[in-house]
Enzyme design. Structure first.
Site, mmCIF file in Angstrom:
data_model
loop_
_atom_site.group_PDB
_atom_site.id
_atom_site.type_symbol
_atom_site.label_atom_id
_atom_site.label_comp_id
_atom_site.label_asym_id
_atom_site.label_seq_id
_atom_site.Cartn_x
_atom_site.Cartn_y
_atom_site.Cartn_z
ATOM 1 N N GLY A 46 0.901 -1.212 0.144
ATOM 2 C CA GLY A 46 0.123 -0.057 -0.116
ATOM 3 C C GLY A 46 0.703 1.387 0.026
ATOM 4 N N GLN A 51 2.960 9.976 1.385
ATOM 5 C CA GLN A 51 4.249 9.097 1.352
ATOM 6 C C GLN A 51 5.150 9.848 0.273
ATOM 7 O OE1 GLN A 51 2.260 5.121 2.182
ATOM 8 N NE2 GLN A 51 4.171 5.004 3.291
ATOM 9 N N CYS A 92 5.705 -0.517 6.822
ATOM 10 C CA CYS A 92 5.525 0.590 6.173
ATOM 11 C C CYS A 92 6.548 1.270 5.240
ATOM 12 C CB CYS A 92 5.059 1.869 7.125
ATOM 13 S SG CYS A 92 4.625 3.504 6.312
ATOM 14 N N LEU A 93 6.310 1.503 4.092
ATOM 15 C CA LEU A 93 7.612 2.053 2.975
ATOM 16 C C LEU A 93 8.255 3.172 3.700
ATOM 17 C CD1 LEU A 93 5.727 1.287 -0.376
ATOM 18 C CD2 LEU A 93 7.437 -0.204 0.877
ATOM 19 N N HIS A 134 -4.515 1.399 7.543
ATOM 20 C CA HIS A 134 -3.208 2.011 7.476
ATOM 21 C C HIS A 134 -3.063 3.108 6.685
ATOM 22 C CE1 HIS A 134 1.305 1.006 7.811
ATOM 23 N NE2 HIS A 134 1.247 2.098 6.762
ATOM 24 N N GLU A 135 -3.240 2.836 5.190
ATOM 25 C CA GLU A 135 -3.187 3.838 3.984
ATOM 26 C C GLU A 135 -3.881 5.129 4.566
ATOM 27 O OE1 GLU A 135 -0.638 3.502 2.585
ATOM 28 O OE2 GLU A 135 -0.420 1.444 3.013
ATOM 29 N N HIS A 138 -2.398 7.481 6.919
ATOM 30 C CA HIS A 138 -1.162 8.385 6.324
ATOM 31 C C HIS A 138 -1.958 9.654 5.738
ATOM 32 C CE1 HIS A 138 2.294 5.841 6.134
ATOM 33 N NE2 HIS A 138 1.678 4.985 5.649
HETATM 34 NI NI NI Z 1 2.383 3.200 5.489
#
Ligand code: NI
Length: 168
Positions: A46, A51, A92-93, A134-135, A138
């Site tokens: 995701g 991000q 998470c990226l 989660h997304e 953000h």
């Molecule tokens: Ni994330």
């Protein structure tokens, strides 16, 4: 399509609240495609606009094993469908290399626009429900480490800062 640079925690831009998208025009469709490519290449399941330093309400995700079920959610709104909490390790990226358990409601409904601007609704449970929450976090400037103890969060913060100094 092109890949976009991903902000790494504790970059303060990850704390910005994303703004609604007024019109799903060609630039937004292009952004969705670039975000999908960035997510697949990373690789991740995701990615939120926040991000990649685009503070608009758009997230992309794909939790399928074959990596062939992309979802694009524009202006997503969430409704919790279950009081049952699912605790699962999250990564998470923007926090490469860190995985910690987080508890979230295990069933949700999300209403959003797709990459062509068409409205849709999706009911999700399990991993997909976790990933969507989660997304969407953000877009509010929230990260999964916010659900951990401050001691754990500080430890992760220090290690990521140190890694970024080494790379710089
Ligand atoms: Ni994330």
């Amino acid at each position: 399509m092109s890949q976009l640079p991903i902000l790494i925690y504790p970059d303060p831009r990850l704390r910005k609240k994303a703004a609604p998208i007024d019109a799903v025009d060609a630039s937004i469709t292009r952004l969705a495609e670039d975000m999908l490519e960035t997510m697949y290449e990373a690789p991740g399941i995701g990615l939120a606009g926040t991000q990649v330093n685009v503070h608009k309400r758009i997230v992309v995700l794909d939790i399928s094993e074959a990596r062939d079920e992309p979802h694009v959610l524009i202006n997503p709104t969430l409704e919790i469908l279950s009081q049952t909490m699912l605790e699962a390790p999250e990564g998470c990226l923007s926090l490469p290399g860190f995985y910690e358990p987080v508890a979230r409601p295990d069933a949700i409904r999300v209403a959003a626009l797709d990459r062509h601007g068409a409205a849709f609704e999706l009911e999700a449970e399990g991993m997909l429900a976790v990933c969507i929450q989660h997304e969407c976090d953000h877009l509010e400037g929230r990260l999964f480490v916010d659900y951990l103890s401050s001691l754990k969060r500080q430890r992760i913060r220090k290690r990521l800062l140190k890694q970024q100094r080494i790379r710089a």
